[in-house]
Design a protein around this motif. Structure first.
Motif, PDB file in Angstrom:
ATOM      1  N   GLU A 145       0.815  -1.224   0.000  1.00  0.00           N
ATOM      2  CA  GLU A 145       0.000   0.000   0.000  1.00  0.00           C
ATOM      3  C   GLU A 145       0.848   1.274   0.000  1.00  0.00           C
ATOM      4  O   GLU A 145       0.355   2.352  -0.336  1.00  0.00           O
ATOM      5  N   LYS A 146       2.128   1.167   0.380  1.00  0.00           N
ATOM      6  CA  LYS A 146       3.012   2.330   0.398  1.00  0.00           C
ATOM      7  C   LYS A 146       3.991   2.346  -0.782  1.00  0.00           C
ATOM      8  O   LYS A 146       4.818   3.243  -0.897  1.00  0.00           O
ATOM      9  N   ARG A 147       3.888   1.346  -1.634  1.00  0.00           N
ATOM     10  CA  ARG A 147       4.899   1.153  -2.671  1.00  0.00           C
ATOM     11  C   ARG A 147       4.905   2.271  -3.703  1.00  0.00           C
ATOM     12  O   ARG A 147       5.968   2.776  -4.077  1.00  0.00           O
ATOM     13  N   ALA A 148       3.732   2.679  -4.169  1.00  0.00           N
ATOM     14  CA  ALA A 148       3.678   3.704  -5.211  1.00  0.00           C
ATOM     15  C   ALA A 148       4.311   5.008  -4.734  1.00  0.00           C
ATOM     16  O   ALA A 148       5.067   5.658  -5.469  1.00  0.00           O
ATOM     17  N   GLY A 149       4.013   5.402  -3.480  1.00  0.00           N
ATOM     18  CA  GLY A 149       4.607   6.622  -2.939  1.00  0.00           C
ATOM     19  C   GLY A 149       6.110   6.529  -2.812  1.00  0.00           C
ATOM     20  O   GLY A 149       6.834   7.485  -3.105  1.00  0.00           O
ATOM     21  N   ALA A 150       6.603   5.354  -2.385  1.00  0.00           N
ATOM     22  CA  ALA A 150       8.052   5.176  -2.245  1.00  0.00           C
ATOM     23  C   ALA A 150       8.743   5.186  -3.605  1.00  0.00           C
ATOM     24  O   ALA A 150       9.824   5.761  -3.770  1.00  0.00           O
ATOM     25  N   LEU A 151       8.124   4.541  -4.590  1.00  0.00           N
ATOM     26  CA  LEU A 151       8.710   4.529  -5.938  1.00  0.00           C
ATOM     27  C   LEU A 151       8.742   5.928  -6.547  1.00  0.00           C
ATOM     28  O   LEU A 151       9.650   6.266  -7.306  1.00  0.00           O
ATOM     29  N   SER A 152       7.739   6.744  -6.203  1.00  0.00           N
ATOM     30  CA  SER A 152       7.693   8.095  -6.775  1.00  0.00           C
ATOM     31  C   SER A 152       8.876   8.942  -6.314  1.00  0.00           C
ATOM     32  O   SER A 152       9.293   9.866  -7.023  1.00  0.00           O
ATOM     33  N   LYS A 153       9.412   8.649  -5.130  1.00  0.00           N
ATOM     34  CA  LYS A 153      10.555   9.432  -4.631  1.00  0.00           C
ATOM     35  C   LYS A 153      11.791   9.245  -5.503  1.00  0.00           C
ATOM     36  O   LYS A 153      12.679  10.101  -5.528  1.00  0.00           O
ATOM     37  N   ILE A 154      11.859   8.126  -6.226  1.00  0.00           N
ATOM     38  CA  ILE A 154      12.969   7.935  -7.160  1.00  0.00           C
ATOM     39  C   ILE A 154      12.915   9.002  -8.248  1.00  0.00           C
ATOM     40  O   ILE A 154      13.949   9.448  -8.741  1.00  0.00           O
ATOM     41  N   GLY A 155      11.695   9.410  -8.612  1.00  0.00           N
ATOM     42  CA  GLY A 155      11.562  10.492  -9.582  1.00  0.00           C
ATOM     43  C   GLY A 155      12.118  11.808  -9.068  1.00  0.00           C
ATOM     44  O   GLY A 155      12.606  12.635  -9.841  1.00  0.00           O
ATOM     45  N   LEU A 156      12.036  12.022  -7.743  1.00  0.00           N
ATOM     46  CA  LEU A 156      12.652  13.205  -7.140  1.00  0.00           C
ATOM     47  C   LEU A 156      14.163  13.169  -7.356  1.00  0.00           C
ATOM     48  O   LEU A 156      14.785  14.191  -7.689  1.00  0.00           O
ATOM     49  N   CYS A 157      14.746  11.998  -7.196  1.00  0.00           N
ATOM     50  CA  CYS A 157      16.187  11.830  -7.468  1.00  0.00           C
ATOM     51  C   CYS A 157      16.490  12.139  -8.928  1.00  0.00           C
ATOM     52  O   CYS A 157      17.545  12.694  -9.256  1.00  0.00           O
ATOM     53  N   PHE A 158      15.562  11.779  -9.813  1.00  0.00           N
ATOM     54  CA  PHE A 158      15.741  12.034 -11.242  1.00  0.00           C
ATOM     55  C   PHE A 158      15.840  13.532 -11.509  1.00  0.00           C
ATOM     56  O   PHE A 158      16.695  13.985 -12.273  1.00  0.00           O
ATOM     57  N   GLY A 159      14.958  14.303 -10.872  1.00  0.00           N
ATOM     58  CA  GLY A 159      14.990  15.752 -11.064  1.00  0.00           C
ATOM     59  C   GLY A 159      16.290  16.365 -10.581  1.00  0.00           C
ATOM     60  O   GLY A 159      16.867  17.241 -11.245  1.00  0.00           O
ATOM     61  N   GLY A 281      13.807  19.717 -14.658  1.00  0.00           N
ATOM     62  CA  GLY A 281      14.257  19.095 -13.419  1.00  0.00           C
ATOM     63  C   GLY A 281      13.522  19.623 -12.204  1.00  0.00           C
ATOM     64  O   GLY A 281      13.131  18.853 -11.315  1.00  0.00           O
ATOM     65  N   ILE A 282      13.333  20.944 -12.139  1.00  0.00           N
ATOM     66  CA  ILE A 282      12.651  21.552 -10.995  1.00  0.00           C
ATOM     67  C   ILE A 282      11.195  21.085 -10.920  1.00  0.00           C
ATOM     68  O   ILE A 282      10.696  20.719  -9.850  1.00  0.00           O
ATOM     69  N   ILE A 283      10.506  21.092 -12.067  1.00  0.00           N
ATOM     70  CA  ILE A 283       9.111  20.643 -12.094  1.00  0.00           C
ATOM     71  C   ILE A 283       9.026  19.172 -11.685  1.00  0.00           C
ATOM     72  O   ILE A 283       8.138  18.768 -10.915  1.00  0.00           O
ATOM     73  N   SER A 284       9.965  18.372 -12.176  1.00  0.00           N
ATOM     74  CA  SER A 284       9.972  16.949 -11.831  1.00  0.00           C
ATOM     75  C   SER A 284      10.166  16.749 -10.335  1.00  0.00           C
ATOM     76  O   SER A 284       9.499  15.909  -9.717  1.00  0.00           O
ATOM     77  N   MET A 285      11.068  17.521  -9.731  1.00  0.00           N
ATOM     78  CA  MET A 285      11.303  17.407  -8.292  1.00  0.00           C
ATOM     79  C   MET A 285      10.051  17.759  -7.499  1.00  0.00           C
ATOM     80  O   MET A 285       9.695  17.072  -6.528  1.00  0.00           O
ATOM     81  N   ILE A 286       9.371  18.819  -7.902  1.00  0.00           N
ATOM     82  CA  ILE A 286       8.167  19.244  -7.190  1.00  0.00           C
ATOM     83  C   ILE A 286       7.076  18.182  -7.297  1.00  0.00           C
ATOM     84  O   ILE A 286       6.440  17.806  -6.307  1.00  0.00           O
ATOM     85  N   VAL A 287       6.865  17.692  -8.525  1.00  0.00           N
ATOM     86  CA  VAL A 287       5.800  16.712  -8.756  1.00  0.00           C
ATOM     87  C   VAL A 287       6.097  15.400  -8.046  1.00  0.00           C
ATOM     88  O   VAL A 287       5.253  14.857  -7.326  1.00  0.00           O
ATOM     89  N   GLN A 288       7.322  14.881  -8.236  1.00  0.00           N
ATOM     90  CA  GLN A 288       7.657  13.587  -7.662  1.00  0.00           C
ATOM     91  C   GLN A 288       7.780  13.646  -6.139  1.00  0.00           C
ATOM     92  O   GLN A 288       7.395  12.705  -5.446  1.00  0.00           O
ATOM     93  N   GLY A 289       8.342  14.748  -5.636  1.00  0.00           N
ATOM     94  CA  GLY A 289       8.566  14.831  -4.208  1.00  0.00           C
ATOM     95  C   GLY A 289       7.365  15.278  -3.400  1.00  0.00           C
ATOM     96  O   GLY A 289       7.208  14.875  -2.246  1.00  0.00           O
ATOM     97  N   GLY A 290       6.501  16.122  -3.988  1.00  0.00           N
ATOM     98  CA  GLY A 290       5.423  16.699  -3.194  1.00  0.00           C
ATOM     99  C   GLY A 290       4.015  16.371  -3.620  1.00  0.00           C
ATOM    100  O   GLY A 290       3.064  16.661  -2.882  1.00  0.00           O
ATOM    101  N   VAL A 291       3.845  15.785  -4.813  1.00  0.00           N
ATOM    102  CA  VAL A 291       2.489  15.570  -5.327  1.00  0.00           C
ATOM    103  C   VAL A 291       2.123  14.090  -5.416  1.00  0.00           C
ATOM    104  O   VAL A 291       1.057  13.678  -4.961  1.00  0.00           O
ATOM    105  N   ILE A 292       3.022  13.278  -6.008  1.00  0.00           N
ATOM    106  CA  ILE A 292       2.684  11.879  -6.282  1.00  0.00           C
ATOM    107  C   ILE A 292       2.341  11.122  -5.001  1.00  0.00           C
ATOM    108  O   ILE A 292       1.359  10.375  -4.944  1.00  0.00           O
ATOM    109  N   GLY A 293       3.138  11.304  -3.952  1.00  0.00           N
ATOM    110  CA  GLY A 293       2.881  10.596  -2.702  1.00  0.00           C
ATOM    111  C   GLY A 293       1.503  10.906  -2.131  1.00  0.00           C
ATOM    112  O   GLY A 293       0.810  10.009  -1.644  1.00  0.00           O
ATOM    113  N   ARG A 294       1.106  12.177  -2.187  1.00  0.00           N
ATOM    114  CA  ARG A 294      -0.214  12.565  -1.670  1.00  0.00           C
ATOM    115  C   ARG A 294      -1.338  11.947  -2.509  1.00  0.00           C
ATOM    116  O   ARG A 294      -2.375  11.532  -1.981  1.00  0.00           O
ATOM    117  N   LEU A 295      -1.128  11.906  -3.832  1.00  0.00           N
ATOM    118  CA  LEU A 295      -2.152  11.329  -4.713  1.00  0.00           C
ATOM    119  C   LEU A 295      -2.313   9.831  -4.460  1.00  0.00           C
ATOM    120  O   LEU A 295      -3.433   9.323  -4.369  1.00  0.00           O
TER     121      LEU A 295
END
Length: 421
Positions: A145-159, A281-295
């Motif tokens: 149940e927490k996997r999608a949020g954890a995987l999304s943080k890898i996108g933050l690393c991408f940014g 990169g900045i947009i990706s960091m914001i989306v992956q770090g602050g949006v995907i987990g909440r969604l």
């Protein structure tokens, strides 16, 4: 009396042990995020070296396209093999292999002095799968149940990697030359390799998965096509792969063609293109770090998959009618959001659809989808761009994603009892 005291003491120790295990898991995950961010940094550092080196060695646009296509084909073949390797030999072995391949890659790039050597230096990319290996570790160490949020943080690393790697690579190449920048990549990849050996446990599978895998090692091999076919027979796997390829191909074509679009359609100078990449990169960091987990915490995966595909269709329509770089920048936010949600959710669904002992193979197959897109994307995108212009790529994305959206919506309406997983 003594036995009762021992029982009480053991009970009190249980939460402490549980907290210790949780802290150890989180430490490993954070180290994996760091390794992933470093890998993306070295990858974008390489992007600032190869085009200029290829030009010096006499490559034209056609031959540079062949070079990129070769990378896609090699990684397409290597993805499933690498995933099986991770399942059979553990996360540390997989990450070590990927980081070791990075070291060889940059060494060959540093000594490349002919067109043949430039092609040869791409061969280690068959094992350069740090991102899927990182996803393996995160998948193993998180609850479903927490996997999608954890995987999304890898996108933050991408940014982070996009911004640092693009800037660092440009500065090193400009001030010290491509060879020095390549050797810097060797040093950086060596640092990543040492982090793996120091902090990543031999295996991150749970006890049951580990024993199953060890018990079957003698029967299984890395080059086992039957295992891949077996995974494809699990419920939801084939439909999700179909959606991942069909819906992901049009947006993938736009991504692989973006350098040409930026140069010829937007008429951007290299410096301006660097600013645009930093914006990405900045947009990706914001989306992956602050949006995907909440969604992912609030909505079901099926709903988010519908959202990403519907949003992607609107992005395609906007890109079909854009006239300048400002209009494109407006479309970047929904584009990054739709791509991020789509990739995270499809990867999460696929890893949940197979036994935990096979998640590495599944993530390797997911990586192969991206490699497939990079393989066919330049050919299809080049044809569409030359014959029909940028608008054709956006319109195809619009119509394909609308069709997939209708298919998913119809399938969901036929299953009204589906609940949030």
């Amino acid at each position: 009396m003594s036995r009762k005291g021992e029982t009480t003491e053991e009970t009190s120790r249980a939460p402490v042990a549980s907290r210790a295990n949780e802290a150890e898991r989180m430490k490993t995950i954070y180290i994996v995020y760091l390794i992933c961010a470093l890998d993306i940094t070295w990858m974008f550092l390489q992007f600032s070296i190869t085009p200029y080196l290829a030009k010096k060695l006499g490559f034209d646009t056609l031959w540079f396209g062949y070079l990129q296509t070769m990378v896609g084909v090699v990684q397409l073949l290597g993805g499933p093999i690498f995933g099986r390797f991770g399942d059979l030999f553990g996360a540390r072995a997989a990450l070590s292999l990927a980081c070791g391949a990075n070291i060889v890659f940059f060494l060959l790039l540093a000594i490349a002095d002919s067109p043949a050597m430039l092609f040869i230096h791409k061969l280690p990319t068959i094992f350069m799968h740090v991102l899927p290996a990182s996803q393996m570790v995160v998948t193993d160490l998180t609850e479903p149940e927490k996997r999608a949020g954890a995987l999304s943080k890898i996108g933050l690393c991408f940014g982070i990697g996009i911004i640092v790697g693009s800037t660092l690579g440009g500065q090193l190449s400009k001030n010290f030359g491509e060879t020095f920048a390549a050797y810097f990549g060797v040093a950086g990849s060596t640092l990543s390799f040492l982090l793996v050996l120091k902090f990543i446990p031999k295996t991150t599978k749970d006890g049951a998965s580990k024993s199953n895998t060890q018990g079957e090692n003698e029967k299984k091999s890395v080059f086992n096509i039957g295992e891949i076919i077996r995974l494809m027979k699990f419920p939801r796997v084939m439909p999700t792969f179909f959606i991942k390829i069909v819906a992901g191909l049009p947006s993938g074509i736009f991504q692989v063609m973006f350098s040409i679009i930026a140069l010829e359609f937007f008429k951007l100078e290299p410096e301006q293109n660097g600013y645009l990449m930093a914006y990405f990169g900045i947009i990706s960091m914001i989306v992956q770090g602050g949006v995907i987990g909440r969604l992912t915490a609030r909505y079901s995966e099926n709903s988010l998959l519908l959202l990403s595909i519907g949003l992607s269709s609107l992005v395609g329509l906007a890109q079909a009618y854009m006239q300048n770089v400002f209009q494109f920048c407006l479309s970047v936010v929904p584009m990054v959001l739709s791509l991020s949600v789509f990739n995270v959710i499809t990867d999460s669904i696929l890893t949940k659809s197979v036994p935990s002992s096979d998640t590495g193979t599944m993530l390797g197959l997911c990586a192969s989808v991206q490699s497939l897109i990079r393989t066919v994307g330049p050919t299809v995108g080049g044809f569409l761009y030359v014959k029909y212009g940028v608008s054709s790529i956006g319109l195809i994305q619009f119509f394909v994603n609308v069709a997939v959206f209708v298919y998913l919506l119809q399938r969901r309406l036929n299953k009204p009892d589906e609940r949030k997983e």
